[in-house]
Design a protein around this motif. Sequence first.
Motif, PDB file in Angstrom:
ATOM      1  N   SER A 136     -14.833  12.087 -40.697  1.00 23.83           N
ATOM      2  CA  SER A 136     -14.491  12.510 -39.299  1.00 23.83           C
ATOM      3  C   SER A 136     -14.158  11.398 -38.385  1.00 23.83           C
ATOM      4  O   SER A 136     -14.659  11.340 -37.093  1.00 23.83           O
ATOM      5  CB  SER A 136     -15.875  12.966 -38.542  1.00 23.83           C
ATOM      6  N   GLU A 137     -13.038  10.801 -38.580  1.00 23.17           N
ATOM      7  CA  GLU A 137     -12.388   9.953 -37.888  1.00 23.17           C
ATOM      8  C   GLU A 137     -11.515  10.557 -36.492  1.00 23.17           C
ATOM      9  O   GLU A 137     -11.419  10.022 -35.671  1.00 23.17           O
ATOM     10  CB  GLU A 137     -11.439   8.618 -38.288  1.00 23.17           C
ATOM     11  N   GLU A 138     -10.914  11.433 -37.150  1.00 18.97           N
ATOM     12  CA  GLU A 138     -10.188  12.500 -36.230  1.00 18.97           C
ATOM     13  C   GLU A 138     -10.742  13.201 -35.410  1.00 18.97           C
ATOM     14  O   GLU A 138     -10.341  14.100 -34.336  1.00 18.97           O
ATOM     15  CB  GLU A 138      -8.934  13.040 -37.004  1.00 18.97           C
ATOM     16  N   ALA A 139     -12.006  13.607 -35.593  1.00 20.74           N
ATOM     17  CA  ALA A 139     -12.820  14.827 -35.112  1.00 20.74           C
ATOM     18  C   ALA A 139     -14.256  14.211 -34.455  1.00 20.74           C
ATOM     19  O   ALA A 139     -14.403  13.081 -34.487  1.00 20.74           O
ATOM     20  CB  ALA A 139     -13.046  15.903 -36.263  1.00 20.74           C
ATOM     21  N   ARG A 140     -14.747  15.247 -33.812  1.00 18.85           N
ATOM     22  CA  ARG A 140     -15.866  14.754 -33.244  1.00 18.85           C
ATOM     23  C   ARG A 140     -17.120  15.672 -33.596  1.00 18.85           C
ATOM     24  O   ARG A 140     -16.855  16.815 -34.082  1.00 18.85           O
ATOM     25  CB  ARG A 140     -15.924  14.967 -31.578  1.00 18.85           C
ATOM     26  N   PRO A 141     -18.332  15.196 -33.885  1.00 17.80           N
ATOM     27  CA  PRO A 141     -18.833  13.773 -33.554  1.00 17.80           C
ATOM     28  C   PRO A 141     -18.046  12.619 -34.507  1.00 17.80           C
ATOM     29  O   PRO A 141     -17.943  13.027 -35.606  1.00 17.80           O
ATOM     30  CB  PRO A 141     -20.188  13.800 -33.678  1.00 17.80           C
ATOM     31  N   SER A 142     -17.849  11.590 -33.806  1.00 25.20           N
ATOM     32  CA  SER A 142     -17.343  10.385 -34.492  1.00 25.20           C
ATOM     33  C   SER A 142     -18.086  10.197 -36.050  1.00 25.20           C
ATOM     34  O   SER A 142     -19.241  10.037 -35.636  1.00 25.20           O
ATOM     35  CB  SER A 142     -17.067   9.116 -33.766  1.00 25.20           C
ATOM     36  N   GLY A 143     -17.361  10.056 -36.947  1.00 27.20           N
ATOM     37  CA  GLY A 143     -18.049   9.570 -38.349  1.00 27.20           C
ATOM     38  C   GLY A 143     -18.741   8.307 -38.159  1.00 27.20           C
ATOM     39  O   GLY A 143     -20.007   7.890 -38.718  1.00 27.20           O
ATOM     40  N   ALA A 144     -17.942   7.069 -37.523  1.00 24.27           N
ATOM     41  CA  ALA A 144     -18.302   5.874 -37.211  1.00 24.27           C
ATOM     42  C   ALA A 144     -19.514   5.839 -36.638  1.00 24.27           C
ATOM     43  O   ALA A 144     -20.378   4.905 -36.715  1.00 24.27           O
ATOM     44  CB  ALA A 144     -17.237   5.053 -36.773  1.00 24.27           C
ATOM     45  N   ARG A 145     -19.694   6.715 -35.459  1.00 24.89           N
ATOM     46  CA  ARG A 145     -20.489   6.726 -34.526  1.00 24.89           C
ATOM     47  C   ARG A 145     -21.997   7.083 -35.203  1.00 24.89           C
ATOM     48  O   ARG A 145     -22.737   6.691 -35.145  1.00 24.89           O
ATOM     49  CB  ARG A 145     -20.311   7.594 -33.347  1.00 24.89           C
ATOM     50  N   VAL A 146     -21.979   8.205 -35.965  1.00 27.82           N
ATOM     51  CA  VAL A 146     -22.926   8.746 -36.661  1.00 27.82           C
ATOM     52  C   VAL A 146     -23.468   7.830 -37.905  1.00 27.82           C
ATOM     53  O   VAL A 146     -24.629   7.363 -38.008  1.00 27.82           O
ATOM     54  CB  VAL A 146     -22.665  10.025 -37.293  1.00 27.82           C
ATOM     55  N   MET A 147     -22.597   7.310 -38.635  1.00 35.08           N
ATOM     56  CA  MET A 147     -22.937   6.263 -39.706  1.00 35.08           C
ATOM     57  C   MET A 147     -23.784   5.084 -38.825  1.00 35.08           C
ATOM     58  O   MET A 147     -24.834   4.545 -39.485  1.00 35.08           O
ATOM     59  CB  MET A 147     -21.731   5.857 -40.423  1.00 35.08           C
TER      60      MET A 147
END
Length: 401
Positions: A136-147
């Motif tokens: 989920s770099e292209e979608a929300r919630p952001s994968g980076a944020r969640v990780m």
Amino acid sequence: MDLSNLTIDRELMVRVRRELHMHPERGWDLDNTTAVVRRELDLIGIPYEFEKYGRNTIVATINPDITSFTIGIRADMDALPIEEADHGQPYRSQNPGVMHACGHDAHTAMLVGTCKALWAIRDQIRCRVRFIFQPSEEARPSGARVMCENGVMDDIDCIIMCHVNCVDPVHVISTNNTATNSSSVAFFITLGGKSVHIATPHAGIDALSAGVKVYNGIQTLVSREVDPFDTCVMSVAVMHAGNTVAANADNCRLEGSIRCLKDETMVWARQRLEKLVRCVAEETGVTWELSWSGEPLPSAHNDPAMYEAFISSARKAIGADKVIWLPTSPGAEDFAYYEKKKPGLLFGLGMRNEDKGACYPAHTKNWDIDEDGLPTGVKAFAQFVLDHMDGISGMKMPKGE
């Protein structure tokens, strides 16, 4: 240390990239994608954690018991809602309306290739290396944020990533010591009026007219209120109003996005857009609603010390003539969330080769890459790890962390 003892499996990366390209998946729904990655990591023999940091997340590790210094390497895995053009390529997407049009299949393949190359020489590596496969770099919630919220950066000292492009020729690496990507957020404006016969406009409230005022007002905001030396893009990409030629529009919807180089400019832009919509509504009598895609993605910035360390390694790995300056992009990149935790660096890798049809912009139906560039990404990652496994002096912790 040079790369003379490093074995890079090009065939592995091409096979993985094409398999992922044929079966693209979006957002967090990456069950097939992560199955492919886990299969390859199992064959390599490298240990990994699955879904510890969120759904369909994978983090593999070399030297888990070494805690003196840890380098993170990240790849995003998700695709885009785009129907791929048919150029007769055998690996064309088999999932209608979904396509790897931003190179995340290549990113994932290169990280798998890097895992294999460094795992084979792990006894020569004096640091811990964490390989982050992110949804989920292209979608929300952001994968980076969640990780990051789930603690993936807690035991990582610095992090690096590669983004392929078809602007630079194949094998060319680009990076900088400043901002790489802008902050980003989408907006959705709904205006409500009163529909009457087109012959009696004075008796109604024209939502389309109000929408045009908002549209034009946005252009004035950017041209008259933003510092010319700053960066703020505020664009309406979609506008719908009315459904007949016999009556004025009783509704108007505008959709678009804001891109800012500075996070403080993004705060101003959101507040100023809300004020504009409210003032237009008060003037014209329409009802109004303004909503957002979520919290804006933050802007991304390379750590200067990491930049110096990386370009030294990249020049050693591929030659100084192939390492160039990376212009700041108004495009967004959720890698910024990792950089809010620890020092980070993004570098670009050219995949352009017109003879192979790899010459189209990302996020378009004709996108493709020159797969000969995949080993170059592995060389850059590996040389960086081998050169800086004892640490990087001068790195600055992000503010507030």
